[in-house]
Design an enzyme around this catalytic site. Structure first.
Site, PDB file in Angstrom:
ATOM      1  N   LYS A  74       0.837  -1.216   0.000  1.00  0.00           N
ATOM      2  CA  LYS A  74       0.000   0.000   0.000  1.00  0.00           C
ATOM      3  C   LYS A  74       0.867   1.259   0.000  1.00  0.00           C
ATOM      4  O   LYS A  74       0.643   2.169  -0.795  1.00  0.00           O
ATOM      5  CB  LYS A  74      -0.941   0.010   1.223  1.00  0.00           C
TER       6      LYS A  74
ATOM      7  N   ARG B  16      -9.289   0.738   9.225  1.00  0.00           N
ATOM      8  CA  ARG B  16      -8.795  -0.603   9.527  1.00  0.00           C
ATOM      9  C   ARG B  16      -9.802  -1.397  10.352  1.00  0.00           C
ATOM     10  O   ARG B  16      -9.537  -2.562  10.658  1.00  0.00           O
ATOM     11  CB  ARG B  16      -7.500  -0.481  10.334  1.00  0.00           C
TER      12      ARG B  16
ATOM     13  N   ARG C 195      11.409  -5.745   4.584  1.00  0.00           N
ATOM     14  CA  ARG C 195      11.124  -4.314   4.382  1.00  0.00           C
ATOM     15  C   ARG C 195      12.138  -3.436   5.117  1.00  0.00           C
ATOM     16  O   ARG C 195      12.524  -3.715   6.247  1.00  0.00           O
ATOM     17  CB  ARG C 195       9.715  -3.991   4.890  1.00  0.00           C
TER      18      ARG C 195
ATOM     19  N   ARG D 219      11.640  -1.551  10.506  1.00  0.00           N
ATOM     20  CA  ARG D 219      10.617  -1.175  11.486  1.00  0.00           C
ATOM     21  C   ARG D 219      10.587  -2.208  12.604  1.00  0.00           C
ATOM     22  O   ARG D 219      10.658  -3.395  12.348  1.00  0.00           O
ATOM     23  CB  ARG D 219       9.237  -1.134  10.804  1.00  0.00           C
TER      24      ARG D 219
ATOM     25  N   ARG E 119       0.166  -9.128  13.589  1.00  0.00           N
ATOM     26  CA  ARG E 119      -0.413  -8.107  12.700  1.00  0.00           C
ATOM     27  C   ARG E 119      -1.279  -8.752  11.618  1.00  0.00           C
ATOM     28  O   ARG E 119      -2.320  -8.204  11.242  1.00  0.00           O
ATOM     29  CB  ARG E 119       0.705  -7.260  12.071  1.00  0.00           C
TER      30      ARG E 119
END
Ligand code: ADP
Ligand code: AMP
Length: 216
Positions: free
Chosen positions: A13, A88, A127, A159, A170
Site C-alpha cells: 500500500k 482498519r 522491508r 521497522r 499483525r
C-alpha cells in the site's frame, strides 16, 4: 479523487501510494506514518500509539478517527486524498462514511491490493523504511542503494513491528478486524481489486488502468 487503499500489512500500500499520489496530485495520508512521526517527536499521541504498535495491535478507534478527521480538514485535502492504512476497522469505516456524508462528499473507490498470506512474511521481514520520508524499500525486491533513501538520502532502517514475532500478530489482527472491510466496500459498490503479487511497476500499471476513469 478520494480513495482508500485496502490490503494486508506488507501488501504494498505505501509503495503504491507514493506513485498514485504523484500521478494524481493528491496527498498520501498514511495513519502509520502519522503515528510514527508522533513517536519520533515523543508527543502524547505518539506515546499512546507506540504501546499498541510495538505489540502489532491497532491503536484505539477513537484516537485514530479523531486524528484522521483533523487531517482531512486541512487545506491540501480539498482536491482529494489517498488514505493508506485507514480505515482498519468497521467502526473506522463507518465514521469515515458519516464524516463524508455530512460534508456531502463521497469516496470514489476503495482499492484492494490483493496478496495472499504466503507472500506477506517475506515482504515484511525484508522491508526497510526511510525514517524521514516514509519511503519503503525491500532487501530483495526493491533495495535501497548503499542503504540510503533515494528520495531524501537518510539511512533506511527496519521497522520494529516488522520483526518476525510481531508480523504474525499483525496478520491475525488484519484478518479479524480489517478484512471485513472488503465486504463493507463491496456492499457499497466501491470496491476495486488489483493483483498485488506482481512486480511493483506492474501493480502500478494495474492500478492506473482501474483509476483511469477517475482522473480529477
Ligand atoms: P504496506 O504499506 O501495505 O504495509 P509496503 O508498501 O511497505 O506495504 O510494502 C511492504 C514491503 O514489500 C516493502 O519492503 C516493499 O518494498 C515490498 N513490496 C511492495 N510491493 C511489492 C511488490 N509488488 N513485489 C515485491 N515487493 C514489494
Ligand atoms: P502501517 O504503517 O499502516 O503498517 O501501520 C503500523 C501500525 O500503526 C499498525 O500496526 C497499528 O498499530 C497502527 N495503525 C495504523 N493505522 C491504524 C488504524 N487505522 N487504526 C489503528 N491502528 C493503526
Amino acid at each position: 479523487m478520494k480513495m482508500v487503499l485496502l490490503g494486508p500489512p506488507g501488501a504494498g500500500k505505501g509503495t503504491q501510494a507514493k506513485s498514485i499520489s504523484n500521478r494524481y496530485s493528491i496527498p498520501h495520508i498514511s495513519t502509520g506514518d502519522i503515528f510514527r512521526g508522533n513517536i519520533s517527536q515523543n508527543t502524547p499521541l505518539g506515546i499512546e500509539a507506540k504501546m499498541y504498535m510495538d505489540k502489532g495491535q491497532l491503536v484505539p478507534d477513537k484516537v485514530t478517527i479523531n486524528m484522521v478527521k483533523d487531517r482531512l480538514q486541512q487545506e491540501d485535502c480539498k482536491k482529494g486524498y489517498l488514505l493508506d492504512g485507514f480505515p482498519r476497522t468497521v467502526s473506522q469505516a463507518e465514521s469515515l462514511h458519516k464524516f463524508l456524508h455530512l460534508r456531502e462528499e463521497s469516496l470514489d473507490t476503495a482499492l484492494l491490493i490483493e496478496v495472499p498470506r504466503d507472500f506477506i512474511r517475506e515482504r515484511m521481514t525484508g522491508r526497510r523504511v526511510c525514517p524521514s520520508c516514509g519511503a519503503s524499500y525491500h532487501m530483495k525486491f526493491n533495495p535501497a542503494l548503499d542503504g540510503k533513501c533515494e528520495l531524501c538520502g537518510s539511512d533506511v532502517v527496519q521497522r520494529k513491528d516488522d520483526a518476525e514475532e510481531t508480523v504474525k500478530e499483525r496478520l491475525d489482527v488484519y484478518e479479524r478486524q480489517t478484512q471485513p472491510l472488503i465486504d463493507f466496500y463491496k456492499n457499497k459498490d466501491l470496491l476495486s481489486v488489483v493483483d498485488g503479487t506482481k512486480a511493483i511497476n506492474e501493480v502500478f500499471e494495474g492500478i492506473c488502468s482501474i483509476l483511469g476513469s477517475h482522473k480529477n
